[in-house]
Motif scaffolding. Structure first.
Motif, mmCIF file in Angstrom:
data_model
loop_
_atom_site.group_PDB
_atom_site.id
_atom_site.type_symbol
_atom_site.label_atom_id
_atom_site.label_comp_id
_atom_site.label_asym_id
_atom_site.label_seq_id
_atom_site.Cartn_x
_atom_site.Cartn_y
_atom_site.Cartn_z
ATOM 1 N N ARG A 313 57.044 41.262 49.593
ATOM 2 C CA ARG A 313 56.677 42.787 49.281
ATOM 3 C C ARG A 313 57.524 43.210 47.955
ATOM 4 N NH1 ARG A 313 59.294 43.935 54.726
ATOM 5 N NH2 ARG A 313 60.844 44.929 53.233
ATOM 6 N N GLU A 315 55.835 42.416 45.189
ATOM 7 C CA GLU A 315 54.807 43.149 44.140
ATOM 8 C C GLU A 315 53.859 44.297 44.519
ATOM 9 O OE1 GLU A 315 52.920 41.993 41.681
ATOM 10 O OE2 GLU A 315 54.261 40.149 42.125
ATOM 11 N N ASP A 316 55.348 45.310 45.845
ATOM 12 C CA ASP A 316 54.933 46.517 45.864
ATOM 13 C C ASP A 316 56.023 47.639 45.503
ATOM 14 O OD1 ASP A 316 52.919 45.633 48.160
ATOM 15 O OD2 ASP A 316 54.592 45.685 49.442
ATOM 16 N N SER A 319 57.114 48.534 38.707
ATOM 17 C CA SER A 319 57.299 48.853 37.228
ATOM 18 C C SER A 319 57.146 49.308 36.358
ATOM 19 C CB SER A 319 56.116 47.130 37.169
ATOM 20 O OG SER A 319 55.172 47.852 37.328
ATOM 21 N N ARG A 533 63.273 50.286 40.589
ATOM 22 C CA ARG A 533 63.235 49.375 41.003
ATOM 23 C C ARG A 533 64.730 48.816 41.354
ATOM 24 N NH1 ARG A 533 59.581 45.246 39.679
ATOM 25 N NH2 ARG A 533 61.043 43.854 39.713
#
Length: 558
Positions: A313, A315-316, A319, A533
């Motif tokens: 996860r 990449e979820d 950014s 993040r």
């Protein structure tokens, strides 16, 4: 000639601006140094040296003859007589006292004069003896506030905000790297120097500036590199006074990756990963051997990031490329320094697809808050600017004060003409836990509220959060369809990333806002992305990640 970095020159001018303000200088002169600092920061290092030699600093916008002389001396010699003279003429203790939250230069000067004190310790003693309350313009209440401020300063001693740490970090890395690689044969490769610890994890405040230095093979070369690195750190600390300890650790090439992983992550993060035997030259090799996808340094706070990595996860998580625009921004209609159209053009240059205008409301007298008629006049300007800049969408909003009773600053007849309302607390910070929570809860229930700004009111190392049930606010915001702001101003970084698990659990939408008052402020949105993040915030919960049309629909509650 000293190799001066533009950031150092800009920091000098910014420091001069603060010293001029403390000296009671003309505000226009103070602002001139601030503007020059902004312009100098965008100058290349080589250009600084050339202009110092040629005497052409005045060609840079905002740099007059007096500022040019200060810059030339600093670039050529590494010193500033003007700065030293300003400090020498300040009353003893003034620089210390103005660090206390809420104690400005005028009041600090009065206390120094009336109480014959010379330090924060002297002021604390005067408060405890009740002498401050007897000074004209002060009271027992303000005396207690000063004592609370002194306690905050004391508890924050030795820590620095991330934004200040980053100003020094790049310069320190360059200084160490030049020292350890000097005379090294090109075929041998460049020895690495990296941030580590809380600095590399981008914690909002840090207690030290930590670095890891790669050592060359061979005992003799290893010892030379250690001495060179430590000498570089010592020289920088003496010349630039970073405000926090600079700590250096070392690792051989074959162990550098392992050492970087272990010195960056928290014990909880490392425990969740599991101990790895053997050394690895790179972090990528370390994670590959661990069978876990690479985890970015800022995420390495606890077991949650490891769980995300193992579940695929990562990449979820949001950014910087997800941010389409920001909402909470100020113009010259209130206390901003850019005209409305200038702010829109600056956002367009950044590649934003939309920009929000949210000037202060009428209760914010200190910030030239907008009267109802001003809001209507501003709406006309917004419409005119929209016609001239069709490549970027403009959302017209307001930053409305949340009054003591929880109501917003205008009635429906004004709020209904706006695209969105940012609600925020700017006064009454001393309310009880129950009162403050009820106050903000009422604002969240107002159908016009779309974003709750800087939800705890904190100023890092300056002002503690007001007493409010943050998790209850997050849950209520989720229920009422209000986004909670991560204020990206590096002095705030509020909402705190530690509320991430509750944000994710409730599904509360988050809005990253620069709270920009100038173009430089717009570029600070990345600090808010770092906070998001660290929350492990999924892209689906970021309001800024929506396409402009979907954003407009969300703001309309449609």
């Amino acid at each position: 000639m000293p190799n001066r970095d533009p950031a150092e020159a800009a920091a000098l001018l910014a420091d001069m601006a603060k010293l001029l303000e403390l000296s009671g200088e003309n505000p226009f002169k103070t602002r001139a140094f601030e503007r020059a600092a902004e312009n100098i920061s965008a100058t290349a290092g080589e250009e600084l040296e050339r202009r110092a030699r040629d005497g052409t600093f005045t060609e840079i916008p905002g740099v007059g003859k007096a500022i040019a002389e200060v810059l030339a001396e600093f670039v050529l010699s590494g010193t500033s007589r003007a700065r030293s003279e300003l400090i020498a003429h300040l009353p003893q203790g003034l620089l210390e006292l103005v660090k206390i939250p809420g104690l400005g230069p005028k009041k600090a000067r009065l206390l120094l004069s009336e109480l014959h004190i010379k330090s924060i310790d002297g002021l604390a003693a005067a408060c405890l003896e009740g002498r401050v309350a007897r000074v004209k313009g002060f009271s027992e209440k303000s005396q207690k506030t000063i004592l609370d401020g002194i306690a905050l300063v004391s508890s924050s001693a030795g820590r620095m905000r991330l934004v200040d740490a980053l100003e020094h970090s790049g310069l320190i890395i360059r200084s160490i790297a030049e020292a350890v690689n000097r005379g090294r044969h090109p075929a041998a490769g460049v020895l690495r120097v990296c941030e580590t610890g809380t600095l590399r994890r981008r914690l909002e405040t840090v207690e030290a500036l930590d670095f890891l230095v790669e050592l060359p093979p061979g005992r003799k070369h290893e010892e030379e590199a250690r001495k060179a690195a430590l000498a570089a750190v010592s020289g920088y600390s003496k010349s630039s006074s970073p405000g926090a300890p600079v700590r250096v650790d070392f690792a051989a090439t074959k162990d550098f990756g392992s050492a970087l992983v272990k010195s960056t992550g928290t014990p909880e993060f490392l425990e969740a990963l599991g101990a790895r035997a053997g050394g690895f030259a790179s972090e990528e090799d370390w994670f590959k051997n661990a069978g876990v996808p690479f985890v970015a340094p800022e995420l390495r706070e606890g077991a949650g990031a490891v769980e995300h990595a193992r579940a695929g996860r990562l990449e979820d998580i949001v950014s910087e490329r997800d941010v389409q625009g920001t909402f909470h921004n100020h113009t010259t209609w209130s206390d901003g320094r850019l005209a409305l159209e200038e702010l829109v053009m600056a956002a367009a240059r950044m590649g934003y697809r939309y920009i929000g205008i949210a000037d202060h409301s009428q209760s914010a007298h200190y910030a030239r808050g907008l009267k109802p008629t001003d809001v209507l006049e501003q709406a006309k300007e917004v419409e005119a600017v929209r016609k001239r800049h069709k490549g970027i969408r403009i959302f017209h909003g307001i930053e409305s004060d949340i009054r003591a009773d929880g109501s917003l600053d205008y009635g429906p007849e004004i709020l209904s003409v706006l695209d969105f309302v940012v609600a925020s607390v700017h006064s009454g910070f001393k309310m009880s836990h129950e009162e403050m929570t009820a106050r903000v809860m009422k604002a969240l229930k107002n159908p016009f509220t779309r974003i709750l700004a800087h939800p705890t009111g904190r100023l890092l190392l300056e002002r503690r959060p007001y007493d409010v049930d943050v998790e209850a606010l997050i849950a209520e915001a989720s229920r009422t369809g209000v986004a909670v702001e991560i204020n990206a101003n590096p002095a705030r970084l509020d909402l705190d990333w530690r509320h991430g698990p509750h944000v994710r659990k409730t599904g509360c939408m988050i809005a990253i806002n620069a709270d920009a008052h100038d173009e430089a402020g717009l570029h600070e949105a990345h600090f808010g992305v770092t906070v998001a993040r660290k929350m492990l915030l999924p892209r689906a919960q970021l309001l800024n990640a929506l396409e402009p049309e979907r954003t407009a629909a969300w703001l309309r509650r449609s």
